[in-house]
Design a protein around this motif. Structure first.
Motif, PDB file in Angstrom:
ATOM      1  N   PRO A  37       0.835  -1.212   0.000  1.00 53.09           N
ATOM      2  CA  PRO A  37       0.000   0.000   0.000  1.00 53.09           C
ATOM      3  C   PRO A  37       0.866   1.258   0.000  1.00 53.09           C
ATOM      4  CG  PRO A  37      -0.760  -1.568   1.657  1.00 53.09           C
ATOM      5  CD  PRO A  37       0.554  -2.088   1.144  1.00 53.09           C
ATOM      6  N   ILE A  38       0.459   2.256  -0.769  1.00 49.47           N
ATOM      7  CA  ILE A  38       1.150   3.537  -0.832  1.00 49.47           C
ATOM      8  C   ILE A  38       0.169   4.595  -0.341  1.00 49.47           C
ATOM      9  CG2 ILE A  38       2.311   5.222  -2.313  1.00 49.47           C
ATOM     10  CD1 ILE A  38       2.862   2.882  -4.286  1.00 49.47           C
ATOM     11  N   ALA A  39       0.558   5.313   0.719  1.00 49.83           N
ATOM     12  CA  ALA A  39      -0.329   6.318   1.316  1.00 49.83           C
ATOM     13  C   ALA A  39      -0.248   7.645   0.573  1.00 49.83           C
ATOM     14  CB  ALA A  39       0.043   6.525   2.779  1.00 49.83           C
ATOM     15  N   LYS A  40      -1.376   8.301   0.458  1.00 50.37           N
ATOM     16  CA  LYS A  40      -1.446   9.626  -0.147  1.00 50.37           C
ATOM     17  C   LYS A  40      -0.452  10.549   0.563  1.00 50.37           C
ATOM     18  CE  LYS A  40      -4.599  13.524  -0.742  1.00 50.37           C
ATOM     19  NZ  LYS A  40      -5.973  14.001  -0.549  1.00 50.37           N
ATOM     20  N   SER A  56       2.810  10.326   0.450  1.00 42.74           N
ATOM     21  CA  SER A  56       4.126   9.717   0.705  1.00 42.74           C
ATOM     22  C   SER A  56       4.962   9.682  -0.569  1.00 42.74           C
ATOM     23  CB  SER A  56       3.963   8.302   1.278  1.00 42.74           C
ATOM     24  OG  SER A  56       3.370   7.451   0.326  1.00 42.74           O
ATOM     25  N   SER A  64       8.305  -0.052  -3.041  1.00 43.38           N
ATOM     26  CA  SER A  64       6.840  -0.071  -3.013  1.00 43.38           C
ATOM     27  C   SER A  64       6.227  -0.388  -4.375  1.00 43.38           C
ATOM     28  CB  SER A  64       6.310   1.277  -2.508  1.00 43.38           C
ATOM     29  OG  SER A  64       6.630   2.313  -3.411  1.00 43.38           O
ATOM     30  N   ALA A  89       2.721  10.397  -3.953  1.00 46.03           N
ATOM     31  CA  ALA A  89       1.402   9.809  -4.207  1.00 46.03           C
ATOM     32  C   ALA A  89       0.321  10.860  -3.964  1.00 46.03           C
ATOM     33  CB  ALA A  89       1.177   8.596  -3.314  1.00 46.03           C
ATOM     34  N   VAL A 137      -2.942  10.090  -4.240  1.00 38.03           N
ATOM     35  CA  VAL A 137      -4.071   9.336  -3.693  1.00 38.03           C
ATOM     36  C   VAL A 137      -3.511   8.099  -3.007  1.00 38.03           C
ATOM     37  CG1 VAL A 137      -5.716  10.093  -5.469  1.00 38.03           C
ATOM     38  CG2 VAL A 137      -4.382   8.017  -5.835  1.00 38.03           C
ATOM     39  N   ASP A 138      -4.329   7.453  -2.191  1.00 38.20           N
ATOM     40  CA  ASP A 138      -3.942   6.159  -1.630  1.00 38.20           C
ATOM     41  C   ASP A 138      -3.972   5.132  -2.755  1.00 38.20           C
ATOM     42  OD1 ASP A 138      -3.668   7.019   1.034  1.00 38.20           O
ATOM     43  OD2 ASP A 138      -5.802   6.718   1.440  1.00 38.20           O
ATOM     44  N   VAL A 139      -2.929   4.285  -2.823  1.00 40.10           N
ATOM     45  CA  VAL A 139      -2.883   3.230  -3.830  1.00 40.10           C
ATOM     46  C   VAL A 139      -2.830   1.898  -3.085  1.00 40.10           C
ATOM     47  CG1 VAL A 139      -1.685   2.292  -5.848  1.00 40.10           C
ATOM     48  CG2 VAL A 139      -1.584   4.753  -5.380  1.00 40.10           C
ATOM     49  N   ALA A 140      -3.804   1.040  -3.327  1.00 43.52           N
ATOM     50  CA  ALA A 140      -3.867  -0.260  -2.659  1.00 43.52           C
ATOM     51  C   ALA A 140      -2.805  -1.199  -3.218  1.00 43.52           C
ATOM     52  CB  ALA A 140      -5.252  -0.872  -2.853  1.00 43.52           C
ATOM     53  N   GLU A 141      -2.396  -2.147  -2.407  1.00 47.69           N
ATOM     54  CA  GLU A 141      -1.453  -3.161  -2.863  1.00 47.69           C
ATOM     55  C   GLU A 141      -2.027  -3.859  -4.090  1.00 47.69           C
ATOM     56  OE1 GLU A 141       0.729  -7.210  -1.220  1.00 47.69           O
ATOM     57  OE2 GLU A 141      -0.123  -5.792   0.198  1.00 47.69           O
TER      58      GLU A 141
END
Length: 180
Positions: free
Chosen positions: A23-26, A28, A34, A61, A63-67
């Motif tokens: 997961p990549i947090a908005k 970051s 990652s 990032a 937006v949040d990007v899901a794994e």
């Protein structure tokens, strides 16, 4: 039948697509760890995705990007977003900004001089103390220098802390403290 399916499979062209390996947090910074590459069937809809991990590494990032999610060029850019409820302000720093990177979260503090009246000190001794103005300032633009050589940096901060920082920089030096 199996041979026919193999022939069809071999004629489908694929393309490398960058996906989130975790997961990549908005907000970051996107790191090489990652990301991963996955081959997917060619599709014109995948035109704005990253096709090489190096193209996304170091971006922020948006937006949040899901794994396992595909990483597109609209999901990442060179500067961080200003979070909802924050404002961006330009701060004149007395500290060096050479070691700051986009997206760094720092504490903005001001130096305050006050007279120290203790039995051990003479009455005319001045002491300096740091006053924390904002503990979660996010660097949103590469620091620059103005015509006088002052370091200017743009930070995203909550509005009430922005007012405090802006007023404090009129009367004292502002320093950015990087947390470990």
């Amino acid at each position: 039948m199996f041979a026919a399916l193999q022939c069809v499979r071999l004629t489908i062209s694929t393309q490398p697509v960058v996906i989130a390996a975790q997961p990549i947090a908005k907000g970051s910074v996107i790191t090489a760890d990652s990301l991963a590459l996955r081959d997917l069937p060619y599709d014109e809809a995948l035109r704005n995705v990253f096709h090489d991990c190096d193209d996304a590494v170091g971006l922020i990032a948006q937006v949040d990007v899901a794994e396992g999610g595909i990483v597109t060029s609209t999901m990442a850019r060179a500067s961080p977003v200003v979070p909802e409820g924050y404002t961006a302000i330009e701060v004149r720093l007395a500290s060096s900004a050479d070691n700051l990177s986009l997206g760094d979260v720092v504490t903005l503090s001001s130096a305050t001089i006050f007279s120290e009246a203790t039995p051990e000190a003479s009455p005319d001794t001045d002491a300096v103390t740091l006053r924390e103005l904002c503990s979660g300032a996010i660097l949103t633009a590469k620091p620059s220098r103005d015509a006088d050589g002052n370091t200017l940096a743009v930070f995203a901060v909550p509005p009430h802390e922005a007012a405090t920082v802006l007023q404090a920089q009129e009367y004292s030096a502002i320093i950015a403290i990087v947390s470990s």
